[in-house]
Design an enzyme around this catalytic site. Structure first.
Site, PDB file in Angstrom:
ATOM      1  N   SER A   1     131.454  11.730  36.017  1.00  0.00           N
ATOM      2  CA  SER A   1     131.147  11.866  34.584  1.00  0.00           C
ATOM      3  C   SER A   1     131.696  10.692  33.800  1.00  0.00           C
ATOM      4  O   SER A   1     132.832  10.268  34.005  1.00  0.00           O
ATOM      5  CB  SER A   1     131.757  13.154  34.040  1.00  0.00           C
TER       6      SER A   1
ATOM      7  N   HIS B   1     134.048  15.486  27.674  1.00  0.00           N
ATOM      8  CA  HIS B   1     134.644  16.462  28.593  1.00  0.00           C
ATOM      9  C   HIS B   1     135.578  15.807  29.606  1.00  0.00           C
ATOM     10  O   HIS B   1     136.379  16.488  30.235  1.00  0.00           O
ATOM     11  CB  HIS B   1     133.562  17.297  29.285  1.00  0.00           C
TER      12      HIS B   1
ATOM     13  N   ASP C   1     128.998  14.996  23.558  1.00  0.00           N
ATOM     14  CA  ASP C   1     129.762  14.803  24.796  1.00  0.00           C
ATOM     15  C   ASP C   1     130.051  13.335  25.059  1.00  0.00           C
ATOM     16  O   ASP C   1     129.874  12.835  26.171  1.00  0.00           O
ATOM     17  CB  ASP C   1     129.056  15.433  25.995  1.00  0.00           C
TER      18      ASP C   1
END
Length: 356
Positions: free
Chosen positions: A208, A94, A125
């Protein structure tokens, strides 16, 4: 409780720092058992003093932080971890989104480097990018054994929260073995990920794809998701975040580096597409089969479109997400009992799971 990936958009001049993808921290490997010497067990039993703990923190940060980078796409920003000396960097899918080229800033330089996408694997992911030019002194991180993670272990989360590169936060491993579904409506991958590490380390936009590190200086997870609290308007729930375990990171990244793609996902599948159905009270009641893959596990077991899956082994299934979570905890080739409704009658069938 909901979980959110939380990638925010860059807001231009409104905010003096770059804002983007949410991070988390987690996990930690147990230290190796020391060689027995007279009195060694007694000394090991003594708690670390404040100076010892601080010294350990400083040593780990000095060793690992140079391996954590900031990744900027055209509009979004996140973090990454140097995977090897050839310039491969692992991050979240992402974070890279649909982009193919990136600017990467290392901890030791303010001058961005250019990088290109090798492969993105949204189902887990995870993604790998590669620097177009490998700078002198680039340091690869050491990935630990996430199977040895224990609840209560101290961990450090490293990344670029709110665009503030080379930031470090601290927490503990709160739980292990969590299966978490990532939202897809806000730009997330919609992945359902098993065996995630839950951590209390602070989570902020921009982290992230960074590193969750134990006190041995090993990366034991990639911070990915933050829990959101509906009572707070969907805002982040303090102290609840999740990281993809290092074992899965290595499994996926090794395949991407070696083959340019993931050839063995290790993710179980029924071979169906489903949608959530509700009961008379508008409550989720099962996962209705929309299509069945010809020759797949469900087809071989006799499942067909219109059946409503309500359970896998002893795990109730009330939604499409629930079915994904039940399968995420299992492996291809495993034999499971699937409960379903057909024409108002409850039925059960044994299914040998395939691979996603």
């Amino acid at each position: 409780m909901d979980v959110s990936r939380g990638r925010a958009r860059l807001r231009g001049a409104r905010v003096p720092v770059l804002v983007c993808a949410m991070l988390l921290a987690a996990g930690c490997t147990a230290p190796a058992t020391p060689v027995e010497r007279p009195g060694a067990s007694d000394r090991a039993a003594l708690p670390l003093g404040p100076d010892d703990v601080q010294g350990r923190f400083l040593k780990v940060i000095k060793e690992v932080l140079p391996s954590v980078v900031q990744i900027q796409a055209s509009r979004d920003l996140g973090s990454g971890v140097v995977y090897d000396g050839r310039g491969h960097i692992v991050t979240n899918a992402h974070v890279v989104g649909s982009e193919k080229t990136f600017r990467v800033t290392t901890a030791n330089s303010e001058e961005p480097l250019t990088a290109s996408l090798v492969y993105s694997y949204p189902e887990q992911d995870l993604a790998v990018i590669r620097l177009d030019r490998v700078p002198t002194g680039l340091r690869a991180a050491v990935f630990g054994n996430s199977e040895a993670v224990q609840v209560g272990q101290i961990v450090l989360a490293m990344g670029s929260p709110l665009g503030l590169s080379s930031s470090v936060t601290q927490g503990i491993v709160s739980a292990t073995g969590r299966t978490v579904s990532e939202g897809g409506s806000d730009g997330g991958t919609g992945a359902t990920i098993a065996n995630m590490v839950q951590t209390s380390a602070a989570i902020n936009p921009g982290n992230s794809g960074g590193a969750l590190v134990n006190l041995e200086g090993q990366v034991i997870g990639i911070p990915t998701l933050a829990a959101s609290d509906p009572d707070l308007g969907g805002g982040a729930a303090p102290g609840i975040g999740f990281a993809i375990p290092a074992s899965m990171v290595r499994t996926v990244a090794d395949q991407i580096v070696r083959n340019g793609k993931v050839v063995d996902s290790g993710r179980a599948a029924l071979g169906v597409t489903v949608r959530t159905v509700v009961d008379d009270g508008y409550r989720p009641a099962g996962a209705a089969v929309v299509t069945v893959t010809g020759g797949g596990p469900a087809a071989r077991a006799g499942l067909r479109a219109g059946d409503v899956v309500t359970g896998v082994d002893r795990t109730p299934v009330t939604s499409a997400t629930g079915l994904s979570e039940a399968l995420a905890a299992r492996r291809p080739g495993q034999r499971v009992s699937v409960t379903y409704q057909r024409d108002g009658a409850a039925k059960t069938v044994e299914v040998t799971l395939g691979e996603q």
